[in-house]
Scaffold this motif. Structure first.
Motif, PDB file in Angstrom:
ATOM      1  N   UNK A  43      19.173  59.762   4.638  1.00 39.20           N
ATOM      2  CA  UNK A  43      18.727  60.031   5.999  1.00 39.20           C
ATOM      3  C   UNK A  43      17.600  59.092   6.399  1.00 39.20           C
ATOM      4  N   UNK A  44      16.662  58.899   5.485  1.00 34.30           N
ATOM      5  CA  UNK A  44      15.516  58.043   5.795  1.00 34.30           C
ATOM      6  C   UNK A  44      15.902  56.565   5.860  1.00 34.30           C
ATOM      7  N   UNK A  45      16.883  56.174   5.089  1.00 31.89           N
ATOM      8  CA  UNK A  45      17.360  54.785   5.173  1.00 31.89           C
ATOM      9  C   UNK A  45      17.913  54.517   6.566  1.00 31.89           C
ATOM     10  N   UNK A  46      18.740  55.436   7.053  1.00 30.79           N
ATOM     11  CA  UNK A  46      19.317  55.273   8.392  1.00 30.79           C
ATOM     12  C   UNK A  46      18.220  55.302   9.451  1.00 30.79           C
ATOM     13  N   UNK A  47      17.279  56.249   9.343  1.00 30.42           N
ATOM     14  CA  UNK A  47      16.205  56.385  10.316  1.00 30.42           C
ATOM     15  C   UNK A  47      15.330  55.135  10.380  1.00 30.42           C
TER      16      UNK A  47
END
Length: 107
Positions: A43-47
């Protein structure tokens, strides 16, 4: 007429935006190293990827707007682009630079 002051303000704003993008990427990599398995990292990679791309695009468009304001025929276009980007990114320097470019285009 060229808008030298507006162009300089947008140039400073664009450079600061690119520096912020660099800090955002460094923060992301440090966060990924520290968090390890405690947080779902996908999730944080995408964000952070989306945020970095938006900040990079905004910075490059501000630099392009500053370049447009150096040409006496395209000062108004650069001012409008700088003003819109400043409003979208809540950047006071870009807003002031865009307003100065629009004002200087009428001279």
């Amino acid at each position: 007429m060229q808008s030298k002051t507006g162009s300089i303000l947008l140039l400073i704003s664009g450079i600061l935006n690119l520096v912020f993008t660099l800090f955002l990427l460094v923060f992301f990599f440090l966060f990924a190293i520290v968090s390890e398995d405690r947080v779902p990292i996908g999730f944080y990679i995408v964000l952070f990827t989306i945020l970095s791309i938006l900040c990079l695009a905004s910075g490059l468009l501000k630099l392009y707007s500053a370049h447009l304001m150096k040409d006496s025929k395209r000062v108004k276009n650069g001012g409008i682009l700088g003003l819109v980007l400043g409003i979208l990114t809540f950047d006071v320097l870009a807003i002031i630079g865009g307003i100065l470019g629009i004002i200087d285009s009428g001279k």
